[in-house]
Write a protein that holds these residues in place. Structure first.
Motif, PDB file in Angstrom:
ATOM      1  N   ILE A 153     -56.495  -0.132  -7.172  1.00 23.33           N
ATOM      2  CA  ILE A 153     -55.736  -1.262  -6.705  1.00 23.33           C
ATOM      3  C   ILE A 153     -54.322  -1.201  -7.135  1.00 23.33           C
ATOM      4  O   ILE A 153     -54.304  -1.473  -8.433  1.00 23.33           O
ATOM      5  N   MET A 154     -53.263  -0.978  -6.479  1.00 23.09           N
ATOM      6  CA  MET A 154     -51.974  -0.732  -6.887  1.00 23.09           C
ATOM      7  C   MET A 154     -51.276  -2.000  -6.555  1.00 23.09           C
ATOM      8  O   MET A 154     -50.762  -2.059  -5.382  1.00 23.09           O
ATOM      9  N   LYS A 155     -50.960  -2.800  -7.571  1.00 24.16           N
ATOM     10  CA  LYS A 155     -50.168  -4.030  -7.333  1.00 24.16           C
ATOM     11  C   LYS A 155     -48.875  -4.020  -7.451  1.00 24.16           C
ATOM     12  O   LYS A 155     -48.093  -3.311  -8.652  1.00 24.16           O
ATOM     13  N   ALA A 156     -47.767  -4.002  -6.418  1.00 24.91           N
ATOM     14  CA  ALA A 156     -46.575  -4.011  -6.586  1.00 24.91           C
ATOM     15  C   ALA A 156     -45.600  -4.990  -6.525  1.00 24.91           C
ATOM     16  O   ALA A 156     -45.925  -6.154  -5.903  1.00 24.91           O
ATOM     17  N   ILE A 157     -44.931  -5.212  -7.763  1.00 26.54           N
ATOM     18  CA  ILE A 157     -44.254  -6.362  -7.822  1.00 26.54           C
ATOM     19  C   ILE A 157     -42.616  -6.204  -8.024  1.00 26.54           C
ATOM     20  O   ILE A 157     -42.234  -5.136  -8.111  1.00 26.54           O
ATOM     21  N   SER A 158     -41.893  -7.334  -7.843  1.00 26.07           N
ATOM     22  CA  SER A 158     -40.461  -7.269  -7.910  1.00 26.07           C
ATOM     23  C   SER A 158     -39.872  -7.337  -9.410  1.00 26.07           C
ATOM     24  O   SER A 158     -40.877  -8.014 -10.221  1.00 26.07           O
ATOM     25  N   HIS A 159     -38.896  -6.752  -9.726  1.00 31.25           N
ATOM     26  CA  HIS A 159     -38.419  -6.676 -11.004  1.00 31.25           C
ATOM     27  C   HIS A 159     -38.195  -8.211 -11.598  1.00 31.25           C
ATOM     28  O   HIS A 159     -38.403  -8.416 -12.584  1.00 31.25           O
ATOM     29  N   THR A 160     -38.057  -9.186 -10.498  1.00 30.65           N
ATOM     30  CA  THR A 160     -37.696 -10.482 -11.052  1.00 30.65           C
ATOM     31  C   THR A 160     -39.096 -11.285 -11.696  1.00 30.65           C
ATOM     32  O   THR A 160     -39.047 -12.314 -12.300  1.00 30.65           O
ATOM     33  N   LEU A 161     -40.289 -10.381 -11.469  1.00 35.98           N
ATOM     34  CA  LEU A 161     -41.541 -11.155 -12.074  1.00 35.98           C
ATOM     35  C   LEU A 161     -41.889 -10.476 -13.299  1.00 35.98           C
ATOM     36  O   LEU A 161     -42.946 -11.047 -14.104  1.00 35.98           O
ATOM     37  N   VAL A 162     -41.286  -9.354 -13.714  1.00 38.38           N
ATOM     38  CA  VAL A 162     -41.626  -8.578 -14.926  1.00 38.38           C
ATOM     39  C   VAL A 162     -41.534  -9.687 -15.963  1.00 38.38           C
ATOM     40  O   VAL A 162     -42.470  -9.549 -16.733  1.00 38.38           O
ATOM     41  N   SER A 163     -40.501 -10.342 -16.445  1.00 33.40           N
ATOM     42  CA  SER A 163     -40.225 -11.037 -17.647  1.00 33.40           C
ATOM     43  C   SER A 163     -41.330 -12.185 -17.638  1.00 33.40           C
ATOM     44  O   SER A 163     -41.993 -12.463 -18.742  1.00 33.40           O
ATOM     45  N   ASP A 164     -41.614 -12.839 -16.554  1.00 33.00           N
ATOM     46  CA  ASP A 164     -43.002 -13.780 -16.261  1.00 33.00           C
ATOM     47  C   ASP A 164     -44.163 -13.219 -16.686  1.00 33.00           C
ATOM     48  O   ASP A 164     -44.902 -13.824 -17.429  1.00 33.00           O
ATOM     49  N   ILE A 165     -44.250 -12.036 -16.157  1.00 36.24           N
ATOM     50  CA  ILE A 165     -45.722 -11.706 -16.563  1.00 36.24           C
ATOM     51  C   ILE A 165     -45.791 -11.269 -17.860  1.00 36.24           C
ATOM     52  O   ILE A 165     -46.890 -11.242 -18.507  1.00 36.24           O
TER      53      ILE A 165
END
Length: 215
Positions: free
Chosen positions: A63-75
């Protein structure tokens, strides 16, 4: 955490398409994370939210989960650990199909023509049959999802997909957060790969209208 750029994301995705093993490429809209918050002004219905969280917590390597760069710091800061977005995992570039449609149309067309157009498939879409088939191939099976009360359609759409299981290899998703919730019901039960195409049909529709108006 590892956050792949568009080129590496597409490379890994097409590699998965070239194999026989089932896989999923699924977008995780930031709006879905906001709606899962206890303080959300527009929360999802309980069952719908449960399916989204189950999709997010599924750590199958296929499963390849694709996220926006705006979520990177939160994760990276662990803010979404409880709903399954762990900083120790690999994440893909969100809406990679949209990216190449807008920035490298030749590469986009090559992927569609080589991997998708002639592969047996169904698309779960908010758009009409004519648009979807013009874009992905006229043999594409269509399941329409209404803009209104789509939260209530998970079971009925899943049932339609189950009836097509032996006919298709791919399920394309053109239905936003509905696709993220639907993936949970599909992954363990249906033998078809899942590909979230983002808003490429909306882009295609706009481009078609623009070209028609210029004539």
């Amino acid at each position: 955490m590892t956050f792949l750029n568009p080129t590496d994301s597409l490379r890994n995705l097409t590699s998965a398409m070239g194999k026989k093993e089932k896989f999923s490429y699924i977008n995780v809209p930031k709006s879905s994370i906001v709606a899962l918050s206890k303080n959300s002004e527009n929360p999802f219905p309980a069952n719908f939210a449960k399916n989204i969280i189950s999709s997010l917590k599924n750590n199958d390597k296929r499963i390849m989960k694709a996220i926006s760069h705006t979520l990177v710091s939160d994760i990276e800061n662990g803010r979404h650990f409880k709903i399954g977005l762990n900083k120790n995992f690999e994440y893909y570039y969100s809406n990679v199909f949209e990216y190449f449609y807008l920035n490298n149309k030749d590469a986009y067309n090559s992927v569609i023509d080589f991997y998708i157009r002639n592969t047996p498939k169904v698309i779960v879409t908010l758009h009409d049959k004519k648009l979807a088939q013009r874009h992905f191939g006229f043999d594409t099976h269509i399941i329409n999802v209404p803009y209104n009360n789509y939260h209530e359609k998970l079971d009925s759409v899943y049932s339609e997909l189950a009836e097509m299981e032996k006919e298709v290899d791919y399920c394309l998703l053109d239905c936003g957060v509905f696709g993220l919730a639907l993936m949970n019901k599909m992954w363990d039960n249906l033998n078809m790969s899942i590909i979230d195409t983002g808003k490429t049909l909306s882009l295609s529709k706009a481009a078609f209208h623009n070209s028609t108006n210029e004539r």
